[in-house]
Enzyme design. Structure first.
Site, PDB file in Angstrom:
ATOM      1  CG  ASP A   1      -1.854  -1.162   1.262  1.00  0.00           C
ATOM      2  OD1 ASP A   1      -2.147  -1.711   0.193  1.00  0.00           O
ATOM      3  OD2 ASP A   1      -2.286  -1.531   2.378  1.00  0.00           O
TER       4      ASP A   1
HETATM    5  N1  URA Z   1      -1.175  -5.945   4.007  1.00  0.00           N
HETATM    6  C1  URA Z   1      -1.722  -4.700   3.946  1.00  0.00           C
HETATM    7  O1  URA Z   1      -2.779  -4.452   4.482  1.00  0.00           O
HETATM    8  N2  URA Z   1      -1.029  -3.754   3.269  1.00  0.00           N
HETATM    9  C2  URA Z   1       0.172  -3.958   2.679  1.00  0.00           C
HETATM   10  O2  URA Z   1       0.758  -3.042   2.086  1.00  0.00           O
HETATM   11  C3  URA Z   1       0.715  -5.260   2.768  1.00  0.00           C
HETATM   12  C4  URA Z   1       0.023  -6.235   3.437  1.00  0.00           C
END
Ligand code: URA
Length: 246
Positions: free
Chosen positions: A110
């Site tokens: 993310d």
């Molecule tokens: N899980 C999440 O919620 N976000 C990420 O970036 C990676 C794993």
């Protein structure tokens, strides 16, 4: 291999551009400038410079990046800068079967997640690392909004149901490492998985950092925004061909 073809394979532009770079005296191999694009150059341990920038020849590119917060793992980001802008141009325009494709991230983090991200131009490697059969463990350090309870840890280990699948997802390992901090190991990679798992047990992710993928830990001296080539043995270890690695 012909010098012009070497530059092309490493992402320095079209064959014509690469031939031009050589002819104009912008390419050094060893101690000297080489101006004939057809010069046969030995690939073993090859390093060369293009317009003053040193480059090491890699048949395939395998890299790690310390993803900083506020970057998107997309070639066409919507809000934040793309992680690809952190890489030198040749890595972004390495040819693949005749098309300019460059390296691609293996999975996505993310925009607000930091930590270890792998990139490559090896399609088979991407496939293998992403395959559910391969079960590569990914370790996340989670900063939680609310104090972490033993009950939450137990539920994450037992499995929680997320909204898109009735089958529960479990953490392969989970431990509280501080009053509001968790270390969580996952072997799957569902969309926003850590955030949704924390929400499912009544907590909330405030910070998220990936510290390890399989045998590979994010090196302490790789600062956010920096990248590094993977060593051949690290690539082997990630594919499970070597039992232990650094
Ligand atoms: N899980 C999440 O919620 N976000 C990420 O970036 C990676 C794993």
């Amino acid at each position: 291999m012909r010098l012009e073809d070497i530059l092309y394979s490493q992402g320095f532009g079209t064959r014509r551009v690469c031939a031009g770079l050589v002819q104009q005296g912008f390419v050094r191999v060893g101690e000297g400038v080489v101006t004939d694009p057809g010069t046969d150059v030995d690939l073993a341990g090859l390093r060369f410079t293009v317009q003053g920038t040193e480059w090491a020849y890699h048949e395939k590119a395998y890299l790690m990046l310390h993803k900083p917060a506020g970057t998107e793992c997309s070639q066409k980001p919507s809000t934040y800068p793309s992680i690809y802008t952190l890489l030198p141009v040749p890595l972004r325009q390495r040819p693949n079967k005749g098309a300019v494709q460059g390296v691609q991230a293996i999975g996505r983090l993310d925009q607000d997640t930091t930590g270890l991200l792998l990139l490559t131009d090896d399609g088979q490697f991407i496939h293998r690392m992403g395959s559910p059969k391969h079960h590569v463990a990914k370790v996340y350090e989670v900063g939680a909004k609310h104090p972490v309870t033993q009950k939450q840890v137990d539920r994450l280990l037992e499995g929680v149901v997320l909204d898109d699948d009735p089958r529960p997802v479990q953490a392969a390992a989970c431990e509280a490492i501080g009053p509001r901090q968790l270390r969580l190991t996952l072997t799957e990679g569902k969309y926003h998985q850590v955030k949704r798992m924390l929400a499912a047990v009544g907590n909330r992710v405030e910070t998220l950092h990936r510290s390890r993928i399989g045998p590979l830990a994010l090196p302490a001296d790789l600062a956010p925004g920096q990248w590094r080539w993977l060593e051949p043995e690290q690539v082997e270890a990630l594919q499970g061909r070597v039992p232990v690695s650094r």
